[in-house]
Motif scaffolding. Structure first.
Motif, short mmCIF file in Angstrom:
data_model
loop_
_atom_site.label_atom_id
_atom_site.label_comp_id
_atom_site.label_asym_id
_atom_site.label_seq_id
_atom_site.Cartn_x
_atom_site.Cartn_y
_atom_site.Cartn_z
N PRO A 1 -0.36 8.01 -0.22
CA PRO A 1 -1.44 7.53 0.66
C PRO A 1 -1.01 7.43 2.13
O PRO A 1 0.16 7.24 2.44
CB PRO A 1 -1.76 6.14 0.10
CG PRO A 1 -1.27 6.16 -1.30
CD PRO A 1 -0.08 7.07 -1.31
N HIS A 2 -1.98 7.56 3.00
CA HIS A 2 -1.76 7.42 4.44
C HIS A 2 -2.39 6.10 4.88
O HIS A 2 -3.43 5.69 4.38
CB HIS A 2 -2.43 8.57 5.19
CG HIS A 2 -1.72 9.86 5.02
ND1 HIS A 2 -1.38 10.66 6.08
CD2 HIS A 2 -1.27 10.52 3.92
CE1 HIS A 2 -0.76 11.73 5.65
NE2 HIS A 2 -0.69 11.67 4.34
N PHE A 3 -1.73 5.48 5.84
CA PHE A 3 -2.21 4.22 6.41
C PHE A 3 -2.20 4.35 7.92
O PHE A 3 -1.40 5.08 8.50
CB PHE A 3 -1.29 3.06 6.00
CG PHE A 3 -1.37 2.74 4.54
CD1 PHE A 3 -2.22 1.76 4.06
CD2 PHE A 3 -0.60 3.44 3.62
CE1 PHE A 3 -2.29 1.48 2.71
CE2 PHE A 3 -0.66 3.17 2.27
CZ PHE A 3 -1.51 2.19 1.81
N ILE A 4 -3.09 3.61 8.55
CA ILE A 4 -3.11 3.54 10.01
C ILE A 4 -2.80 2.09 10.39
O ILE A 4 -3.35 1.15 9.81
CB ILE A 4 -4.46 4.03 10.60
CG1 ILE A 4 -4.36 4.16 12.10
CG2 ILE A 4 -5.62 3.18 10.16
CD1 ILE A 4 -5.49 4.95 12.72
N LEU A 5 -1.85 1.96 11.29
CA LEU A 5 -1.47 0.65 11.81
C LEU A 5 -2.13 0.53 13.18
O LEU A 5 -1.79 1.27 14.10
CB LEU A 5 0.05 0.55 11.94
CG LEU A 5 0.89 0.96 10.73
CD1 LEU A 5 2.38 0.88 11.06
CD2 LEU A 5 0.55 0.13 9.53
N LEU A 6 -3.09 -0.37 13.29
CA LEU A 6 -3.83 -0.55 14.54
C LEU A 6 -3.22 -1.71 15.32
O LEU A 6 -3.19 -2.84 14.86
CB LEU A 6 -5.30 -0.84 14.24
CG LEU A 6 -6.05 0.25 13.49
CD1 LEU A 6 -7.38 -0.27 12.97
CD2 LEU A 6 -6.24 1.46 14.39
N MET A 7 -2.71 -1.39 16.51
CA MET A 7 -2.09 -2.40 17.35
C MET A 7 -3.15 -3.12 18.17
O MET A 7 -3.94 -2.48 18.86
CB MET A 7 -1.09 -1.75 18.31
CG MET A 7 0.33 -1.56 17.81
SD MET A 7 0.61 -1.30 16.09
CE MET A 7 0.46 0.45 15.99
N HIS A 8 -3.14 -4.45 18.07
CA HIS A 8 -4.02 -5.27 18.89
C HIS A 8 -3.23 -5.68 20.14
O HIS A 8 -2.01 -5.79 20.10
CB HIS A 8 -4.45 -6.52 18.13
CG HIS A 8 -5.36 -6.21 16.97
ND1 HIS A 8 -6.43 -7.00 16.65
CD2 HIS A 8 -5.35 -5.22 16.05
CE1 HIS A 8 -7.05 -6.51 15.58
NE2 HIS A 8 -6.40 -5.43 15.20
N ASP A 9 -3.94 -5.89 21.23
CA ASP A 9 -3.27 -6.25 22.48
C ASP A 9 -3.23 -7.76 22.70
O ASP A 9 -3.39 -8.24 23.81
CB ASP A 9 -3.90 -5.53 23.67
CG ASP A 9 -5.35 -5.93 23.91
OD1 ASP A 9 -5.88 -6.77 23.14
OD2 ASP A 9 -5.94 -5.42 24.85
N ASP A 10 -2.95 -8.50 21.63
CA ASP A 10 -2.97 -9.96 21.72
C ASP A 10 -1.58 -10.59 21.72
O ASP A 10 -1.45 -11.80 21.69
CB ASP A 10 -3.79 -10.55 20.57
CG ASP A 10 -3.22 -10.21 19.19
OD1 ASP A 10 -2.28 -9.39 19.10
OD2 ASP A 10 -3.72 -10.76 18.21
N GLY A 11 -0.54 -9.80 21.78
CA GLY A 11 0.82 -10.34 21.79
C GLY A 11 1.31 -10.56 23.20
O GLY A 11 0.88 -9.90 24.14
N PRO A 12 2.26 -11.47 23.35
CA PRO A 12 2.83 -11.68 24.68
C PRO A 12 3.67 -10.47 25.09
O PRO A 12 4.39 -9.89 24.29
CB PRO A 12 3.70 -12.92 24.49
CG PRO A 12 4.01 -12.97 23.04
CD PRO A 12 2.84 -12.32 22.34
N GLY A 13 3.54 -10.04 26.32
CA GLY A 13 4.37 -8.96 26.85
C GLY A 13 4.07 -7.59 26.27
O GLY A 13 4.95 -6.74 26.20
N ASP A 14 2.84 -7.33 25.84
CA ASP A 14 2.50 -6.04 25.23
C ASP A 14 2.77 -4.86 26.16
O ASP A 14 3.05 -3.77 25.68
CB ASP A 14 1.01 -6.00 24.82
CG ASP A 14 0.76 -6.68 23.50
OD1 ASP A 14 1.73 -7.02 22.80
OD2 ASP A 14 -0.42 -6.85 23.15
#
Length: 96
Positions: free
Chosen positions: A2-15
């Motif tokens: 299977p394939h997965f997509i990891l979606l990065m959110h811009d809610d972390g400090p220092g992104d």
């Protein structure tokens, strides 16, 4: 597999200043990296009627292969957004 997509959110400090090279190199060496990119501005459209605003908090994605969701979750070790305390959304892609 299977394939997965990891979606990065811009809610972390220092992104903004995250170093992606070590993480992506590790995924490539493991043979699970299928691609990825930052995501720029865009728009939602509909054939008729008003469309919603684009999801603004998703800043990028990484596509990987893994046997299941638990294994995909393990691939977050070293992910710069995850390690900085930000959110990474994991979704299975129904097609390989």
């Amino acid at each position: 597999m299977p394939h997965f997509i990891l979606l990065m959110h811009d809610d972390g400090p220092g992104d903004g200043g995250l170093d992606w090279d070590p993480y992506l190199t590790r995924l490539r060496e493991a043979g699970v990296y299928q691609g990825g990119s930052a995501i720029g501005d865009g728009e939602c459209v509909r054939k008729s009627g008003d469309a919603p605003e684009p999801t603004a908090h998703i800043s990028g994605f990484v596509r990987v292969t893994a046997k299941d969701l638990a294994e995909a979750r393990q691939l977050l070790a070293g992910n710069p957004v995850f390690e900085a305390g930000g959110t990474v959304e994991i979704r299975e892609l129904p097609w390989g």
